[in-house]
Write a protein that holds these residues in place. Sequence first.
Motif, PDB file in Angstrom:
ATOM      1  N   MET A  16       0.651  -1.295  -0.029  1.00 49.65           N
ATOM      2  CA  MET A  16      -0.151   0.047  -0.018  1.00 49.65           C
ATOM      3  C   MET A  16       0.998   1.227  -0.068  1.00 49.65           C
ATOM      4  N   ASN A  17       0.466   2.197  -1.036  1.00 52.07           N
ATOM      5  CA  ASN A  17       1.311   3.244  -1.046  1.00 52.07           C
ATOM      6  C   ASN A  17       1.002   4.426   0.025  1.00 52.07           C
ATOM      7  N   ALA A  18       1.829   5.531  -0.076  1.00 54.90           N
ATOM      8  CA  ALA A  18       1.686   6.422   1.234  1.00 54.90           C
ATOM      9  C   ALA A  18       0.052   7.128   0.981  1.00 54.90           C
ATOM     10  N   ALA A  19      -0.163   7.318  -0.060  1.00 58.45           N
ATOM     11  CA  ALA A  19      -1.389   8.131  -0.529  1.00 58.45           C
ATOM     12  C   ALA A  19      -2.629   7.138   0.111  1.00 58.45           C
ATOM     13  N   ASN A  20      -2.580   6.017  -0.317  1.00 57.94           N
ATOM     14  CA  ASN A  20      -3.565   4.951   0.197  1.00 57.94           C
ATOM     15  C   ASN A  20      -3.612   4.941   1.744  1.00 57.94           C
ATOM     16  N   LYS A  21      -2.420   4.738   2.311  1.00 63.43           N
ATOM     17  CA  LYS A  21      -2.293   4.723   3.785  1.00 63.43           C
ATOM     18  C   LYS A  21      -2.899   5.810   4.413  1.00 63.43           C
ATOM     19  N   LEU A  22      -2.599   7.262   3.842  1.00 61.59           N
ATOM     20  CA  LEU A  22      -3.167   8.265   4.460  1.00 61.59           C
ATOM     21  C   LEU A  22      -4.807   8.232   4.443  1.00 61.59           C
ATOM     22  N   LEU A  23      -5.351   7.900   3.026  1.00 61.36           N
ATOM     23  CA  LEU A  23      -6.747   7.940   2.954  1.00 61.36           C
ATOM     24  C   LEU A  23      -7.080   6.756   4.034  1.00 61.36           C
ATOM     25  N   ALA A  24      -6.668   5.543   4.111  1.00 65.15           N
ATOM     26  CA  ALA A  24      -7.417   4.618   5.095  1.00 65.15           C
ATOM     27  C   ALA A  24      -7.540   5.165   6.303  1.00 65.15           C
ATOM     28  N   ALA A  25      -6.222   5.899   6.835  1.00 62.54           N
ATOM     29  CA  ALA A  25      -6.152   6.379   8.133  1.00 62.54           C
ATOM     30  C   ALA A  25      -7.234   7.549   8.326  1.00 62.54           C
ATOM     31  N   VAL A  26      -7.433   8.341   7.532  1.00 64.54           N
ATOM     32  CA  VAL A  26      -8.308   9.456   7.853  1.00 64.54           C
ATOM     33  C   VAL A  26      -9.821   8.806   8.029  1.00 64.54           C
ATOM     34  N   ARG A  27     -10.031   7.904   7.303  1.00 67.56           N
ATOM     35  CA  ARG A  27     -11.586   7.405   7.169  1.00 67.56           C
ATOM     36  C   ARG A  27     -11.950   6.978   8.595  1.00 67.56           C
ATOM     37  N   PHE A  28     -11.052   6.730   9.489  1.00 66.10           N
ATOM     38  CA  PHE A  28     -11.219   5.948  10.636  1.00 66.10           C
ATOM     39  C   PHE A  28     -11.082   7.044  11.955  1.00 66.10           C
ATOM     40  N   ARG A  29     -10.979   8.415  11.568  1.00 67.42           N
ATOM     41  CA  ARG A  29     -10.933   9.383  12.672  1.00 67.42           C
ATOM     42  C   ARG A  29     -12.138  10.260  12.569  1.00 67.42           C
ATOM     43  N   TRP A  30     -12.486  10.814  13.733  1.00 68.86           N
ATOM     44  CA  TRP A  30     -13.627  11.382  13.797  1.00 68.86           C
ATOM     45  C   TRP A  30     -13.581  12.963  13.315  1.00 68.86           C
ATOM     46  N   VAL A  88     -11.178  14.789  10.270  1.00 63.17           N
ATOM     47  CA  VAL A  88     -10.158  14.452   9.087  1.00 63.17           C
ATOM     48  C   VAL A  88      -9.294  15.765   9.315  1.00 63.17           C
ATOM     49  N   ARG A  89      -7.924  15.412   9.206  1.00 65.97           N
ATOM     50  CA  ARG A  89      -7.069  16.589   9.222  1.00 65.97           C
ATOM     51  C   ARG A  89      -6.368  16.670   7.876  1.00 65.97           C
ATOM     52  N   ILE A  90      -6.157  17.882   7.339  1.00 70.54           N
ATOM     53  CA  ILE A  90      -5.566  18.410   6.239  1.00 70.54           C
ATOM     54  C   ILE A  90      -4.084  18.674   6.687  1.00 70.54           C
ATOM     55  N   PRO A  91      -2.862  18.141   6.389  1.00 68.35           N
ATOM     56  CA  PRO A  91      -1.594  18.421   6.529  1.00 68.35           C
ATOM     57  C   PRO A  91      -1.105  19.746   6.064  1.00 68.35           C
ATOM     58  N   ASP A  92      -0.471  20.360   6.669  1.00 65.03           N
ATOM     59  CA  ASP A  92      -0.030  21.786   6.212  1.00 65.03           C
ATOM     60  C   ASP A  92       0.605  21.559   4.808  1.00 65.03           C
ATOM     61  N   ALA A  93       1.470  20.654   4.549  1.00 60.46           N
ATOM     62  CA  ALA A  93       2.056  20.507   2.955  1.00 60.46           C
ATOM     63  C   ALA A  93       0.728  20.271   2.096  1.00 60.46           C
ATOM     64  N   LEU A  94      -0.267  19.754   2.498  1.00 62.53           N
ATOM     65  CA  LEU A  94      -1.603  19.395   1.359  1.00 62.53           C
ATOM     66  C   LEU A  94      -2.568  20.743   1.436  1.00 62.53           C
ATOM     67  N   TRP A  95      -2.278  21.760   2.234  1.00 63.31           N
ATOM     68  CA  TRP A  95      -3.487  22.727   2.677  1.00 63.31           C
ATOM     69  C   TRP A  95      -3.292  23.677   1.322  1.00 63.31           C
ATOM     70  N   PRO A  96      -2.488  23.886   0.503  1.00 62.38           N
ATOM     71  CA  PRO A  96      -2.554  24.788  -0.686  1.00 62.38           C
ATOM     72  C   PRO A  96      -3.476  23.903  -1.642  1.00 62.38           C
ATOM     73  N   GLU A  97      -3.114  22.572  -1.845  1.00 62.38           N
ATOM     74  CA  GLU A  97      -3.779  21.873  -2.877  1.00 62.38           C
ATOM     75  C   GLU A  97      -5.241  21.668  -2.275  1.00 62.38           C
ATOM     76  N   PHE A  98      -5.469  21.716  -0.913  1.00 60.92           N
ATOM     77  CA  PHE A  98      -6.882  21.521  -0.406  1.00 60.92           C
ATOM     78  C   PHE A  98      -7.587  22.966  -0.741  1.00 60.92           C
ATOM     79  N   GLU A  99      -6.778  24.014  -0.610  1.00 58.90           N
ATOM     80  CA  GLU A  99      -7.570  25.281  -0.948  1.00 58.90           C
ATOM     81  C   GLU A  99      -8.106  25.306  -2.425  1.00 58.90           C
ATOM     82  N   HIS A 100      -7.175  24.815  -3.278  1.00 62.78           N
ATOM     83  CA  HIS A 100      -7.570  24.995  -4.706  1.00 62.78           C
ATOM     84  C   HIS A 100      -8.597  24.076  -4.949  1.00 62.78           C
TER      85      HIS A 100
END
Length: 401
Positions: free
Chosen positions: A1-15, A17-29
């Motif tokens: 399982m690659n890093a992106a899949n692991k991150l997606l699997a991890a956030v699904r089980f948290r009440w 869902v956090r957006i890491p600082d590194a991804l925030w510009p992409e999230f804003e877009h």
Amino acid sequence: MNAANKLLAAVRFRWRVRIPDALWPEFEHYILRQHRPFLLLTNIIAALAFFSYVLADALLIPDMASASLLTRATLLVVAMVNIWLVFGRSRNVLLMDQLMPVHDLIATLSWFELLKRSHSPDVPTFLYASLIFIVFANLGVRVSFKGAVLSSLAISVAIMSNVALMNPHDSKPLLVFSLVYLPVLLFCLFMSWSTTTSVRLAFYTAQEQRRRKHELSTLNQRLQMLASTDALTRVGNRRAFDLQLQAFWQQSQQHGRPFALLLVDIDYFKPYNDHYGHPAGDHILADVASAMVSCLRSGQALAFRYGGEEFAILLQTGSQDELLHIAQRVQQQVAALEVEHRYRPDGLGYLTISLGAALSSLHGLQHATDLLACCDRMLYRAKQQGRNQVLLAQDETVGIV
């Protein structure tokens, strides 16, 4: 399982869902592209809805009708200016997300001021209309659940404190109002949590889909390259040559862009292969291809392995002199390798090449295959005349066999 899949699997089980600082510009877009129109529309609708309550004020607290009209009109203008500034001049998604809750807080305080000054008997009943503020505060939230919680708490404090101030000697109205208000508050917060979580999960899903699309595109490009590249020499293979030759010919016919074709043969390659061994022969094929490519200008020429020890070069030129110059340069570049070949029948002692070349603009050429046949004849004559030379087709030699 690659890093992106692991991150997606991890956030699904948290009440949350956090957006890491590194991804925030992409999230804003992503928010600007997918949710900005919705956020803009809900802010405008909420502002207009707040102003429309001037009719309810006129019916239920008529003694404050004129003050209500002035207050709501002023707040509508302020809201529209803020909406224009935030959505028209700024690209801050948090401001877009929390603008309506801020407007709701101001509207809540302003409306309760009207209620507290009214002497209408309908005020106790009209209090329950304040539920609309907590609904609107959470209706448009798409980015920050924390912001929704803070704004909801601020609006709730404003509502509950004003209800208490309006009933200073009786706690029963506040109790009854709280019993109605708290479930609505909890439902609205759940709505905000559900929406912001869904938006963030959708963002991660979009990221994963984009990653997979990029990987698939890269894989397809790699497969196309493998399908059109000779594995040994790393130049184009015969299939790629046939396609490019037809493409060059069609462009020449449609747009009048002449080109040239060179056929190259390694002189006495079979004796070299037989005496020095097939691994050495393969190595020489790769070296000769590399030497030829190194002296061709990028974008001007394409090199291919035509078959065995033969190569083909397509050149974007219509000049006989330039064609001769390039062909001689290719010949010299290969000779400069100084590869020992002691088993040549002519006794020259080192590896050389022979070349046959022609321009696509020569008279008598009707098809791409005619150009190929013409070059092949020139190459054959170069080999018959002693090898290690370049022969260019002229108009008078096109039809000679």
